[in-house]
Enzyme design. Structure first.
Site, PDB file in Angstrom:
ATOM      1  N   GLY A  11      41.981 -34.643 -82.930  1.00 38.29           N
ATOM      2  CA  GLY A  11      42.975 -35.485 -82.261  1.00 38.29           C
ATOM      3  C   GLY A  11      44.050 -35.985 -83.210  1.00 38.29           C
ATOM      4  CB  ALA A  12      47.094 -38.016 -82.542  1.00 37.82           C
ATOM      5  CB  VAL A  13      43.499 -41.200 -84.668  1.00 38.05           C
ATOM      6  CG1 VAL A  13      42.839 -42.060 -85.732  1.00 38.05           C
ATOM      7  CG2 VAL A  13      44.500 -42.029 -83.861  1.00 38.05           C
ATOM      8  NE  ARG A  38      38.432 -30.305 -74.540  1.00 40.47           N
ATOM      9  CZ  ARG A  38      37.808 -31.379 -74.059  1.00 40.47           C
ATOM     10  NH1 ARG A  38      37.074 -31.275 -72.980  1.00 40.47           N
ATOM     11  NH2 ARG A  38      37.922 -32.568 -74.656  1.00 40.47           N
ATOM     12  CB  SER A  39      37.454 -28.447 -80.921  1.00 36.47           C
ATOM     13  OG  SER A  39      38.443 -29.020 -80.113  1.00 36.47           O
ATOM     14  NE  ARG A  98      40.117 -51.722 -80.969  1.00 32.62           N
ATOM     15  CZ  ARG A  98      41.058 -51.067 -80.306  1.00 32.62           C
ATOM     16  NH1 ARG A  98      41.619 -51.600 -79.227  1.00 32.62           N
ATOM     17  NH2 ARG A  98      41.453 -49.894 -80.721  1.00 32.62           N
ATOM     18  CB  CYS A 127      48.002 -49.012 -82.599  1.00 28.61           C
ATOM     19  SG  CYS A 127      48.214 -48.713 -80.846  1.00 28.61           S
ATOM     20  N   GLY A 158      50.103 -43.208 -79.134  1.00 33.96           N
ATOM     21  CA  GLY A 158      49.051 -44.115 -78.684  1.00 33.96           C
ATOM     22  C   GLY A 158      48.212 -43.501 -77.573  1.00 33.96           C
ATOM     23  NE  ARG A 244      51.213 -45.177 -72.639  1.00 34.46           N
ATOM     24  CZ  ARG A 244      50.340 -45.230 -73.647  1.00 34.46           C
ATOM     25  NH1 ARG A 244      50.737 -45.141 -74.900  1.00 34.46           N
ATOM     26  NH2 ARG A 244      49.052 -45.366 -73.389  1.00 34.46           N
ATOM     27  CG  HIS A 251      53.223 -48.520 -81.312  1.00 37.29           C
ATOM     28  ND1 HIS A 251      53.390 -47.256 -80.813  1.00 37.29           N
ATOM     29  CD2 HIS A 251      51.974 -48.923 -80.924  1.00 37.29           C
ATOM     30  CE1 HIS A 251      52.288 -46.899 -80.159  1.00 37.29           C
ATOM     31  NE2 HIS A 251      51.414 -47.885 -80.215  1.00 37.29           N
TER      32      HIS A 251
HETATM   33  P1  A2P Z   1      38.933 -31.929 -78.493  1.00 33.07           P
HETATM   34  O1  A2P Z   1      40.176 -31.565 -79.261  1.00 33.07           O
HETATM   35  O2  A2P Z   1      37.825 -30.950 -78.704  1.00 33.07           O
HETATM   36  O3  A2P Z   1      39.202 -32.264 -77.054  1.00 33.07           O
HETATM   37  P2  A2P Z   1      43.529 -37.601 -78.947  1.00 33.07           P
HETATM   38  O4  A2P Z   1      43.293 -39.079 -78.993  1.00 33.07           O
HETATM   39  O5  A2P Z   1      44.605 -37.153 -79.873  1.00 33.07           O
HETATM   40  O6  A2P Z   1      43.701 -37.105 -77.539  1.00 33.07           O
HETATM   41  O7  A2P Z   1      42.174 -36.916 -79.506  1.00 33.07           O
HETATM   42  C1  A2P Z   1      40.937 -37.108 -78.903  1.00 33.07           C
HETATM   43  C2  A2P Z   1      39.829 -36.554 -79.803  1.00 33.07           C
HETATM   44  O8  A2P Z   1      38.587 -36.804 -79.181  1.00 33.07           O
HETATM   45  C3  A2P Z   1      39.902 -35.040 -79.989  1.00 33.07           C
HETATM   46  O9  A2P Z   1      39.439 -34.690 -81.273  1.00 33.07           O
HETATM   47  C4  A2P Z   1      38.941 -34.535 -78.925  1.00 33.07           C
HETATM   48  O10 A2P Z   1      38.376 -33.276 -79.195  1.00 33.07           O
HETATM   49  C5  A2P Z   1      37.870 -35.586 -79.020  1.00 33.07           C
HETATM   50  N1  A2P Z   1      37.058 -35.601 -77.802  1.00 33.07           N
HETATM   51  C6  A2P Z   1      37.478 -35.733 -76.527  1.00 33.07           C
HETATM   52  N2  A2P Z   1      36.434 -35.650 -75.668  1.00 33.07           N
HETATM   53  C7  A2P Z   1      35.326 -35.455 -76.424  1.00 33.07           C
HETATM   54  C8  A2P Z   1      33.929 -35.287 -76.146  1.00 33.07           C
HETATM   55  N3  A2P Z   1      33.460 -35.287 -74.894  1.00 33.07           N
HETATM   56  N4  A2P Z   1      33.092 -35.111 -77.208  1.00 33.07           N
HETATM   57  C9  A2P Z   1      33.549 -35.095 -78.463  1.00 33.07           C
HETATM   58  N5  A2P Z   1      34.849 -35.244 -78.798  1.00 33.07           N
HETATM   59  C10 A2P Z   1      35.726 -35.420 -77.796  1.00 33.07           C
END
Ligand code: A2P
Length: 340
Positions: A11-13, A38-39, A98, A127, A158, A244, A251
């Site tokens: 993800g972005a973070v 998926r990844s 939090r 954030c 965000g 937004r 931000h």
């Molecule tokens: P993935 O890329 O495989 O979907 P962002 O905040 O930028 O949208 O990123 C969200 C992050 O959280 C990504 O790395 C995403 O992985 C991960 N993520 C989303 N859903 C799941 C899940 N069910 N299990 C593990 N990681 C997840």
């Protein structure tokens, strides 16, 4: 040397966490990258080496000392207790823990002492809250703060990497006169803005699980409640309106601050100049103030345009900008990890 896992590494973070770990030469024994099914198998470069992404599972944390988690609140709720059970300390970037009284909520420049109270999980604040508090805290210490009101101008980052991509694509489509179908962002975002789309409390009983009072959205209430917790001051009057705007990753916030003790604009600048994590960025003669493009990819919260609010006693306006993905999320988390 620590064995570190990043939950939400794609993800972005997550991507920013990787960049900052490398930049700051964080003492790593090993690094595990976790994301959704998926990844799995995706390769991500870290210091020139490919690391293969693995699926986040309950048994992902064996031998892990530190988890940096940014995969979303429901994922943290489900998996982070398993990380703690396996003996890891979690720095959690989501909102899920939090406000839990057992969980410290930390901005290292403000309340580093709270880290010691952790029982396995430390929460990274929202954030917009982190960005507001970096310049606010030194003013609070120097002059006392009666009340602060923040209007936010929040970037797409965000809402995650997919929202940033959607904004890019929507801008290109609309500029070319094409229609665009959104999947992540709820309203037209290119050439538009909208009040923050986090859960809105309309006062109906169906929304009773929404933590914010009637008329507020969650994002606005996070800024109130988290400020109280981080400052350890329930009486500080805080209010926010969150919006937004079609900016990719930093931000901006217009702050209106009423101080307890008399102060001048010059004295406020003096405090801000030495405030940790804050940098003054402005050229008044050029009508040039901090902008999201100045802050993107940078660590400090940039401040400027301090002026007397002519409508009330001892109140000031200020304009601040901070990178949501860095100080607003990944950098703050890694600073916490460094303190640990
Ligand atoms: P993935 O890329 O495989 O979907 P962002 O905040 O930028 O949208 O990123 C969200 C992050 O959280 C990504 O790395 C995403 O992985 C991960 N993520 C989303 N859903 C799941 C899940 N069910 N299990 C593990 N990681 C997840």
């Amino acid at each position: 040397m620590k064995s570190v896992a990043i939950a939400g590494a794609t993800g972005a973070v997550g991507q920013e966490l990787l960049a900052i770990l490398a930049e700051r030469n964080f003492p790593l024994k090993s690094l595990k990258l976790l994301a959704s099914a998926r990844s799995v198998g995706k390769k991500i470069k870290f210091k020139g080496e490919d690391i293969t992404v693995q699926e986040l599972r309950h048994d992902s944390f064996e031998g892990v000392d530190l988890v940096l988690s940014s995969a979303g609140g429901s994922i943290s709720k489900e998996y982070m207790p398993s990380a703690v059970k396996a003996g890891a300390v979690v720095v959690d970037n989501t909102s899920y823990f939090r406000m839990n009284p057992e969980v410290p909520l930390v901005v290292p420049e403000i309340n580093p002492q709270d880290i010691k109270k952790h029982k396995g999980i430390i929460a990274n604040p929202n954030c917009s809250t982190i960005i507001m508090l970096l310049p606010l805290f030194p003013l609070y210490k120097a002059f006392g703060v009666e009340r602060v009101h923040a209007c936010t101008y929040q970037a797409a980052s965000g809402a995650g990497a997919t929202a940033m991509e959607e904004l890019r694509l929507e801008c290109a489509a609309l500029a070319a006169g094409k229609t665009f179908t959104r999947t992540v962002i709820p309203h037209q975002y290119a050439f538009n803005l909208f009040p923050h789309n986090s859960s809105y409390n309309d006062g109906s009983s169906a929304k009773s699980s929404v933590h914010a009072p009637t008329g507020y959205c969650e994002e606005e209430w996070k800024m109130v409640a988290e400020t109280h917790k981080i400052f350890g001051d329930e009486n500080l009057r805080v209010n926010a309106t969150c919006v937004r705007v079609p900016v990719l990753r930093a931000h901006s916030e217009a702050l209106n601050i009423r101080l307890s003790k008399k102060a001048s604009v010059a004295e406020i600048y003096d405090v801000l100049r030495t405030a940790p994590g804050v940098e003054i960025l402005e050229e008044p003669s050029e009508n040039r103030w901090p902008m999201p493009i100045d802050a993107s990819g940078k660590d400090p919260v940039f401040a400027g345009r301090v002026r007397v609010d002519q409508s009330q006693d001892n109140a000031f306006d200020m304009w601040i900008v901070g990178d949501q993905i860095r100080k607003g999320a990944a950098l703050n988390a890694i600073q916490i990890a460094e303190l640990l």
